[in-house]
Structures are given as structure tokens and as C-alpha cells.
Design a protein around this motif. Structure first.
Motif, PDB file in Angstrom:
ATOM      1  N   ALA A 181      43.162  12.010   7.982  1.00  0.00           N
ATOM      2  CA  ALA A 181      44.211  11.222   7.337  1.00  0.00           C
ATOM      3  C   ALA A 181      43.661  10.304   6.252  1.00  0.00           C
ATOM      4  O   ALA A 181      44.220  10.206   5.151  1.00  0.00           O
ATOM      5  CB  ALA A 181      44.971  10.401   8.374  1.00  0.00           C
ATOM      6  N   ILE A 182      42.547   9.650   6.518  1.00  0.00           N
ATOM      7  CA  ILE A 182      42.010   8.684   5.557  1.00  0.00           C
ATOM      8  C   ILE A 182      41.493   9.376   4.294  1.00  0.00           C
ATOM      9  O   ILE A 182      41.880   8.992   3.183  1.00  0.00           O
ATOM     10  CB  ILE A 182      40.931   7.810   6.212  1.00  0.00           C
ATOM     11  N   PRO A 183      40.634  10.395   4.390  1.00  0.00           N
ATOM     12  CA  PRO A 183      40.204  11.061   3.141  1.00  0.00           C
ATOM     13  C   PRO A 183      41.346  11.766   2.423  1.00  0.00           C
ATOM     14  O   PRO A 183      41.367  11.812   1.186  1.00  0.00           O
ATOM     15  CB  PRO A 183      39.129  12.045   3.614  1.00  0.00           C
ATOM     16  N   PHE A 184      42.306  12.317   3.172  1.00  0.00           N
ATOM     17  CA  PHE A 184      43.462  12.940   2.527  1.00  0.00           C
ATOM     18  C   PHE A 184      44.247  11.884   1.732  1.00  0.00           C
ATOM     19  O   PHE A 184      44.700  12.142   0.616  1.00  0.00           O
ATOM     20  CB  PHE A 184      44.373  13.587   3.558  1.00  0.00           C
ATOM     21  N   ALA A 185      44.410  10.699   2.331  1.00  0.00           N
ATOM     22  CA  ALA A 185      45.142   9.629   1.649  1.00  0.00           C
ATOM     23  C   ALA A 185      44.428   9.206   0.373  1.00  0.00           C
ATOM     24  O   ALA A 185      45.066   8.916  -0.645  1.00  0.00           O
ATOM     25  CB  ALA A 185      45.316   8.433   2.584  1.00  0.00           C
ATOM     26  N   ARG A 186      43.100   9.187   0.395  1.00  0.00           N
ATOM     27  CA  ARG A 186      42.340   8.825  -0.809  1.00  0.00           C
ATOM     28  C   ARG A 186      42.564   9.851  -1.923  1.00  0.00           C
ATOM     29  O   ARG A 186      42.715   9.485  -3.096  1.00  0.00           O
ATOM     30  CB  ARG A 186      40.856   8.716  -0.476  1.00  0.00           C
TER      31      ARG A 186
END
Length: 414
Positions: free
Chosen positions: A117-122
Motif C-alpha cells: 500500500a505505501i509504495p503503491f501510494a507513492r
């Protein structure tokens, strides 16, 4: 070969070899070797040198056929891993390609784990910025909305990422007028304990969003509130006596300082002064249309701040607006010409390129139009409309285009 063609079809019509290698978890050499038969058969075409080699499908039907090489269920099952590899490849992959794969992964099944979720959000944030700058605010807003949803509870460990997402969403929501953002990024940001500089930025976006929807009264209400947060207090509905007093006070301050000292005012260094100056003139068109008594007070207070805190790019616009007051309200054309020259010199001195169209529109429309040919003024407005559009000043691009039409009609060329 079939697997790589299917992956390439998922990425897009035109695919870099490096991006395809990242998606397939192979070396560039292995990808080139595997694609050789398809290149020979003419299904795809190659371009670029070794550093930026790419392939493109010869026809959309070929891409569709390649996509059908892998079943829809297979593509959905592998979507997360596919997106993960593209995200991990970083700048090698076009941000829009990576973001679209993240969208597919999010729609493929169960909620994403925090590790994704975090790298996708970036990546979605990076694509959102690129989309907004490319003139696709609706796409930008959709990317940000998904990124914010993907973060879920992970936002507590990534507060800076969430803040950046919300700020990008706020910027996109200003331009996207056909629907409300989910969530309302501006409202959410204002609920946070922001420092004065950050709060002023968000308030300016809130004002811009009202202006984009022709919500003039709301824009002016927000401006008065935002100024008060910076310690700059103005009445929302001033009377004629208050306006006259403000005009006398500013005129006296300018006379006492003198034209020579006025031309040599220092550059403003206090960011709160610059922020207040920006807020004062941001809703000037709304005030012109909806609050005629408030309009001169906004201009006068901006000049007062310039005299006490120094010049900023907004000061050029303030003095061009003061020239408008001198010409259109007081009938002092000689002083209007002087303040027009001062506005232009300040714009050149402090690199006020973004405000150039606004300064010129005000001077041309309310000062120089009193002495020049209307046809020439219409031509200048046409140039200013293009200039404002190129600078991203959509509001004044529209105003300039409207004035081009009006002046053209007035002189018989419209």
C-alpha cells in the motif's frame, strides 16, 4: 515470447524494454532475445538505441490479441505482483504505466497489505503530480483518491506521505469542478494543526476552488478568515466612510514616503507578509463583481503591507490595481501612469512573471485604454490571454479572452 507480448500489452501500446524487463523480472538482454521472433514477424516494431530501446505494437488489434494470450483471471491473479515489480523499478517505468497497474492491482481482489500500500501510494502520488502538470486534473484527483484509500491505517506511519497526498488532492480539486473529491482534501487539511505558512497555502487553494465555481461570496468570506489567521484584519462589508479613510491613509503614506524611496523599497523577507499580500489580491475579481466597497480595501491593505514589509511579486499587481483606482475612481491619469510604471518595474525586479498578465491586463484595461486605440487594446488582450494560459493562470486567461471579445466588439473588429 508469448508471455512477454502479453505483459507488454498490459503495459501499453508503446513499451520501453527496461520497463518490460522490470515487469517480467528478466534482464534487458533476455527480453530482447525473447521478442526477436515477434519483431521479425512484424507484430511489434522496435525504436531507440540500447539505452532507451522500446517496442510498439504494429496495430491495436495485435495488442488486443497479445492481451488475450493470458486469461482475464490470470491477469487479475498476477496483477499485484506485476504492479509490485513495476513500482520497484522506480524511474525506469513511466509513472502513468506504474500507476495504472497499481489501479488494476487495487481492483483485483483483497485489500492490499501495508507492504504494498505505501509504495503503491507513492507511485500514485508521483503520477498524480505528473497528470496535473500535464493538464489532466481529473486523472490526478482519481490517483490521489485511490492512494489515500490504499493507505488506510498505514497513514499513521507515513504522515508526510499522507500530507503530500492531501495537498496534491487539494490542488487537483480546485480545477475539477464537475464532482466533489472524496475525501474533501482541503477540509481535512484545515482540520490539522498546520503551521501558519502551510495553513495560508491551503486557504489559498480553498479560495481558488470557490473562484473556480464562481462562488464569489464564499471566496471573499474565506479570504477575510485567512487574513485574520495571519493577523491582518479587514471588515467583510465596509462602508463608504471606511473606504474613504483607507484611501486617505494610504495616499498620505505614499506621499510621505515619496516617489524615489517608493521605487527603492526593499524586498519582502517575512513570509507571512508575502502570504497576506497574496491572499489580499487572490479574490480581486470576485470583489470587483460582488463587493465593490471591499475591492479598494484589499488593494490598499496590500500596498500598506508593501510599504511596511517590502515588495513581493504580488506588490506589482497591487500597484497596477492602485493605478486602476487612480484612473477609474479618482480621475488622476498622471498618477495612474506613474503607478503603472512602478508596477512594471517591481514585476521585473522581483521576477513576478506569474503576475505579468494580471499587471498588464489591469494597466492596459484601465489606464492605457483611456489614451490608446481600442483596436490596439483588443490585440494586446489577445496576446495576454495566450500568455496567461502558458503561465497556468487560467482565471486571467479567461478574463483576457473575454476582454478581447468586448474590446473587439467596441471597435468593430469583434
Amino acid at each position: 515470447t508469448r508471455r512477454l507480448l502479453a505483459l507488454a500489452a498490459q503495459v501499453g501500446k508503446h513499451v520501453s524494454i527496461r520497463a518490460l524487463a522490470a515487469a517480467a523480472d528478466l534482464t534487458v538482454e533476455a527480453v530482447m532475445e525473447a521478442l526477436a521472433p515477434a519483431l521479425t514477424a512484424g507484430h511489434i516494431r522496435g525504436s531507440g538505441d540500447a539505452a532507451d530501446a522500446a517496442v510498439a505494437f504494429a496495430h491495436p488489434r495485435v495488442q488486443r490479441a497479445a492481451l488475450d494470450l493470458r486469461a482475464e483471471s490470470t491477469r487479475r491473479r498476477e496483477a499485484r505482483g506485476f504492479a509490485r515489480r513495476l513500482v520497484a523499478a522506480g524511474d525506469v517505468v513511466d509513472p502513468f504505466v506504474a500507476a495504472d497497474r497499481c489501479v488494476e492491482a487495487a481492483a483485483a481482489g483483497e485489500p492490499l497489505e501495508e507492504v504494498d500500500a505505501i509504495p503503491f501510494a507513492r507511485v500514485l502520488l508521483r503520477a498524480a503530480r505528473a497528470a496535473r502538470l500535464a493538464g489532466a486534473p481529473a486523472t490526478s484527483l482519481s490517483y490521489v483518491e485511490l492512494a489515500a484509500a490504499l493507505l488506510g491505517e498505514a497513514w499513521a506511519r507515513e504522515p508526510e506521505l499522507l500530507g503530500s497526498l492531501y495537498l496534491e488532492g487539494a490542488r487537483a480539486s480546485v480545477i475539477v469542478v464537475e464532482r466533489a473529491p472524496k475525501p474533501d482534501f482541503i477540509t481535512r487539511l484545515l482540520e490539522e494543526p498546520l503551521d501558519p505558512d502551510a495553513r495560508a497555502v491551503v486557504r489559498s487553494l480553498q479560495i481558488d476552488r470557490h473562484l473556480a465555481r464562481w462562488e464569489n461570496e464564499a471566496a471573499l468570506d474565506t479570504t477575510i478568515l485567512a487574513l485574520a489567521e495571519l493577523g491582518c484584519h479587514l471588515p467583510r462589508h465596509p462602508g463608504a466612510v471606511r473606504v474613504a479613510k483607507g484611501l486617505l491613509d494610504t495616499t498620505w503614506s505614499l506621499w510621505r514616503l515619496g516617489d524615489v524611496a517608493l521605487a527603492e523599497l526593499p524586498i519582502a523577507t517575512d513570509r507571512r507578509v508575502a502570504a497576506a499580500q497574496d491572499l489580499l489580491l487572490r479574490p480581486i475579481v470576485a470583489a470587483y463583481l460582488s463587493a465593490p466597497n471591499l475591492l479598494p480595501l484589499l488593494i490598499l491593505r496590500c500596498i500598506d503591507l508593501t510599504l511596511s514589509g517590502g515588495v513581493s511579486p504580488v506588490s506589482a499587481w497591487a500597484f497596477s490595481s492602485y493605478a486602476f483606482v487612480q484612473a477609474a475612481v479618482l480621475g488622476k491619469l498622471d498618477r495612474a501612469v506613474y503607478f503603472s510604471h512602478l508596477a512594471r518595474s517591481i514585476a521585473a525586479r522581483v521576477d513576478g512573471r506569474f503576475f505579468t498578465s494580471r499587471v498588464e491586463l489591469t494597466i492596459v484595461g484601465f489606464v492605457e485604454s483611456r489614451t490608446g486605440r481600442l483596436g490596439a487594446v483588443a490585440d494586446i488582450y489577445a496576446r495576454l490571454a495566450k500568455q496567461a494560459l502558458s503561465q497556468g493562470d487560467w482565471e486571467y486567461a479567461v478574463v483576457s479572452a473575454n476582454n478581447t471579445l468586448l474590446f473587439g466588439i467596441a471597435c468593430g473588429t469583434g
